[in-house]
Scaffold this active site. Structure first.
Site, mmCIF file in Angstrom:
data_model
loop_
_atom_site.group_PDB
_atom_site.id
_atom_site.type_symbol
_atom_site.label_atom_id
_atom_site.label_comp_id
_atom_site.label_asym_id
_atom_site.label_seq_id
_atom_site.Cartn_x
_atom_site.Cartn_y
_atom_site.Cartn_z
ATOM 1 N N CYS A 34 -16.352 2.771 3.371
ATOM 2 C CA CYS A 34 -16.329 2.559 4.822
ATOM 3 C C CYS A 34 -16.393 3.875 5.598
ATOM 4 O O CYS A 34 -16.674 3.871 6.788
ATOM 5 C CB CYS A 34 -15.097 1.775 5.233
ATOM 6 N N CYS A 103 -7.712 -0.409 5.474
ATOM 7 C CA CYS A 103 -7.179 0.646 6.345
ATOM 8 C C CYS A 103 -5.681 0.829 6.113
ATOM 9 O O CYS A 103 -5.183 1.955 6.092
ATOM 10 C CB CYS A 103 -7.442 0.319 7.807
#
Length: 147
Positions: A34, A103
């Site tokens: 990402c 995350c």
């Protein structure tokens, strides 16, 4: 993709942003899939994290999880900080969309990386305390140790 009010608040008004020039430990982790990169700075005094800062290159969820993680470990002992899980970060933010769970994993790993650096600076083998920090290129839930 809907974000909670807490995620939006920590994204728009992140806490503890920046560097610590006199950091006791600095850890950096990233997710090559990402592109998110988190750098965590900790100041330790008598085994307590007295200050913590972060710099994150990434999406809103990456910034929000970094911000929340710093809030959750400030004033805690190193041992307490190492117990912080990505699930606890997500819970404190009232959840994350499934595609953004990675995350919160990065936030947990950034703390561990900073503590690892702290121990190494003290001449202490961090492995018994921190374990190994492994990067995951996979989607959350792929079954690897990080997911």
């Amino acid at each position: 993709m809907a974000y909670s009010e807490k995620v939006m608040d920590h994204f728009a008004n992140p806490r503890n942003v920046g560097e610590l020039a006199d950091a006791s430990g600095v850890g950096e982790v990233g997710n090559s899939k990402c592109g998110d990169i988190m750098r965590m700075y900790i100041k330790v005094d008598h085994d307590v994290i007295t200050d913590v800062r972060f710099k994150t290159f990434g999406c809103g969820a990456a910034i929000a999880t970094s911000s929340m993680a710093t809030e959750l470990i400030k004033g805690k002992t190193i041992q307490e900080a190492l117990k912080l899980t990505n699930a606890a970060v997500m819970e404190a933010l009232d959840g994350l969309p499934p595609v953004k769970v990675h995350c919160s994993v990065l936030a947990e790993q950034a703390i561990k990386a900073a503590v690892k650096d702290y121990y190494e600076r003290q001449g202490i083998d961090p492995t018994p305390f921190v374990g190994e920090i492994k990067e995951c290129d996979h989607d959350h839930g792929c079954g690897c140790e990080s997911c």
